[in-house]
Design a protein around this motif. Structure first.
Motif, PDB file in Angstrom:
ATOM      1  N   GLY A  70       8.204 -35.005   0.870  1.00 44.82           N
ATOM      2  CA  GLY A  70       7.306 -34.186   1.661  1.00 44.82           C
ATOM      3  C   GLY A  70       6.401 -35.108   2.465  1.00 44.82           C
ATOM      4  N   GLY A  71       5.093 -34.948   2.340  1.00 44.82           N
ATOM      5  CA  GLY A  71       4.164 -35.802   3.070  1.00 44.82           C
ATOM      6  C   GLY A  71       3.567 -36.906   2.231  1.00 44.82           C
ATOM      7  N   THR A  72       4.106 -37.141   1.026  1.00 46.68           N
ATOM      8  CA  THR A  72       3.528 -38.117   0.104  1.00 46.68           C
ATOM      9  C   THR A  72       4.453 -39.312  -0.066  1.00 46.68           C
ATOM     10  OG1 THR A  72       2.434 -36.343  -1.125  1.00 46.68           O
ATOM     11  CG2 THR A  72       2.636 -38.468  -2.222  1.00 46.68           C
ATOM     12  N   ARG A  73       3.901 -40.491   0.146  1.00 42.07           N
ATOM     13  CA  ARG A  73       4.693 -41.694  -0.079  1.00 42.07           C
ATOM     14  C   ARG A  73       4.891 -41.894  -1.575  1.00 42.07           C
ATOM     15  NH1 ARG A  73       2.947 -47.761   1.629  1.00 42.07           N
ATOM     16  NH2 ARG A  73       1.135 -47.127   0.425  1.00 42.07           N
TER      17      ARG A  73
ATOM     18  N   ALA B  19       8.926 -40.955  11.160  1.00 37.17           N
ATOM     19  CA  ALA B  19       9.736 -40.630   9.987  1.00 37.17           C
ATOM     20  C   ALA B  19      11.171 -40.333  10.394  1.00 37.17           C
ATOM     21  CB  ALA B  19       9.146 -39.442   9.242  1.00 37.17           C
ATOM     22  N   SER B  20      12.100 -40.684   9.532  1.00 35.71           N
ATOM     23  CA  SER B  20      13.496 -40.322   9.738  1.00 35.71           C
ATOM     24  C   SER B  20      13.648 -38.803   9.634  1.00 35.71           C
ATOM     25  CB  SER B  20      14.370 -40.984   8.663  1.00 35.71           C
ATOM     26  OG  SER B  20      14.106 -40.394   7.388  1.00 35.71           O
ATOM     27  N   THR B  21      14.806 -38.321   9.975  1.00 29.23           N
ATOM     28  CA  THR B  21      15.094 -36.919   9.704  1.00 29.23           C
ATOM     29  C   THR B  21      15.139 -36.716   8.186  1.00 29.23           C
ATOM     30  OG1 THR B  21      17.455 -37.372   9.851  1.00 29.23           O
ATOM     31  CG2 THR B  21      16.373 -36.585  11.846  1.00 29.23           C
TER      32      THR B  21
ATOM     33  N   SER C 278      12.785 -32.907  -0.513  1.00 31.74           N
ATOM     34  CA  SER C 278      12.983 -33.340   0.869  1.00 31.74           C
ATOM     35  C   SER C 278      12.396 -34.739   1.024  1.00 31.74           C
ATOM     36  CB  SER C 278      12.298 -32.372   1.841  1.00 31.74           C
ATOM     37  OG  SER C 278      12.459 -32.813   3.172  1.00 31.74           O
ATOM     38  N   PHE C 279      13.236 -35.697   1.403  1.00 31.32           N
ATOM     39  CA  PHE C 279      12.815 -37.091   1.517  1.00 31.32           C
ATOM     40  C   PHE C 279      12.932 -37.567   2.962  1.00 31.32           C
ATOM     41  CE2 PHE C 279      14.753 -36.602  -2.720  1.00 31.32           C
ATOM     42  CZ  PHE C 279      13.678 -36.953  -3.519  1.00 31.32           C
TER      43      PHE C 279
END
Length: 337
Positions: free
Chosen positions: A178-181, A219-221, A204-205
């Motif tokens: 998601g939005g977290t590394r 970010a990549s797809t 989802s990565f």
């Protein structure tokens, strides 16, 4: 029946390899710990799975696994060499250590402090070297392309992607859930294994590239994966083509092991060999570890007709242990060997 779990007295087929052994069971439990690592009685255990990756010329990304303790963890303390540099809340298991010098090797350990204030022992030490400094650079790397993934089991997935480009070179890749590394790997690595996930869960990565000036790519797809339901033993991360036999030399029997390193996206440098249900040897490669077939031999004893069960597992690049290989049974002197 004589079973010897001590240091290896004879090594075969290991030219050019530096092997660190934690031999007897009591030594294995203490391997990597010294007097300075003693925690306060009854406190939390040492964090496992610690890794360190240079994120830029002046930063290193340190990660570890959560520690479980009866009193609960209040925070983690991150040390650079012998100096504490970060306090991290209990719910977080990674941190960027910044304001470092370029082209310098640093060593990191992590300790847990519980809600009663007791400080646990240090983790194993890990090292990372920052890259050289670069002139003023405000251009981020390109977006990592062609991301893809596969489900390895109920708690593990593998991600891979095509390398990003940068006018000064990519230093690291950050993996986001998601939005977290949640993970970082070196700039020369374009695949990784993610462990500790929940069974039957949709994830989802995305992947972002970072250069030495700390510029971050788009970010990549996304790669969308659903872990397998139920539980498993991590067999998808186990060494494969595992083979065991014995041979006799100078009146003593030795166990000969061969296997193929698991697909992890990185280099496996450490294996744990389990003999008769107990840890027997921790095998650590120095130099260049084998990416394909590996082999190792160690002393069993002098008695013929003794049966042993053996299996092994690899420490994955994120610091966690992978699944065990199938367990094999060998008998000293069988077939005249």
């Amino acid at each position: 029946m004589r079973r010897v779990f001590g240091p290896v007295s004879r090594r075969r087929r290991l030219p050019g390899r530096v092997v660190a052994l934690c031999g007897a069971l009591a030594l294995l439990a203490a391997c990597g710990r010294g007097a300075a690592d003693d925690g306060e009685g009854g406190g939390p255990g040492a964090p496992a799975g610690v890794t360190a990756t240079a994120g830029s010329a002046t930063s290193v990304h340190v990660m570890w696994n959560a520690v479980s303790t009866g009193a609960g963890v209040r925070e983690y303390e991150v040390y650079r060499d012998a100096v504490k540099v970060e306090d991290v809340p209990a719910g977080e298991h990674m941190v960027d250590v910044t304001r470092l010098a370029p082209s310098t090797t640093y060593r990191f350990t992590v300790r847990a402090r519980d809600t009663e204030g007791r400080l646990g022992p240090r983790s194993r030490e890990v090292a990372a070297t920052t890259p050289a400094a670069v002139a003023a650079d405000h251009s981020p790397p390109s977006r990592p392309s062609a991301p893809r993934g596969r489900v390895v089991g109920a708690r593990v997935v593998q991600l891979s992607w095509s390398a990003a480009t940068d006018d000064r070179g990519v230093t690291s890749y950050d993996v986001y859930q998601g939005g977290t590394r949640i993970h970082s790997v070196g700039g020369g690595q374009t695949a990784t294994v993610l462990t500790g996930l929940r069974p039957g869960t949709r994830y989802s990565f995305t992947v972002r590239a970072r250069d030495a000036a700390d510029n971050l790519s788009p970010a990549s797809t996304p790669v969308v994966l659903t872990t397998a339901p139920g539980t498993d033993d991590g067999r998808g991360t186990a060494p494969t083509a595992f083979h065991a036999a014995t041979h006799r030399t100078d009146g003593a029997y030795y166990l000969d092991l061969d296997w193929i390193a698991p697909r992890t996206g990185g280099v496996v440098t450490e294996y744990q060999i389990q003999l008769d249900g107990q840890p027997a040897t921790s095998l650590v490669w120095g130099g260049t570890p084998p990416r394909g077939t590996a082999s190792y031999s160690f002393y069993l004893g002098r008695d013929a007709g003794v049966s042993h069960r053996v299996r092994l597992r690899a420490r994955l690049p994120d610091g966690t242990w992978g699944g065990f290989s199938p367990e094999l049974t060998v008998t000293t002197g069988a077939g005249g060997k």
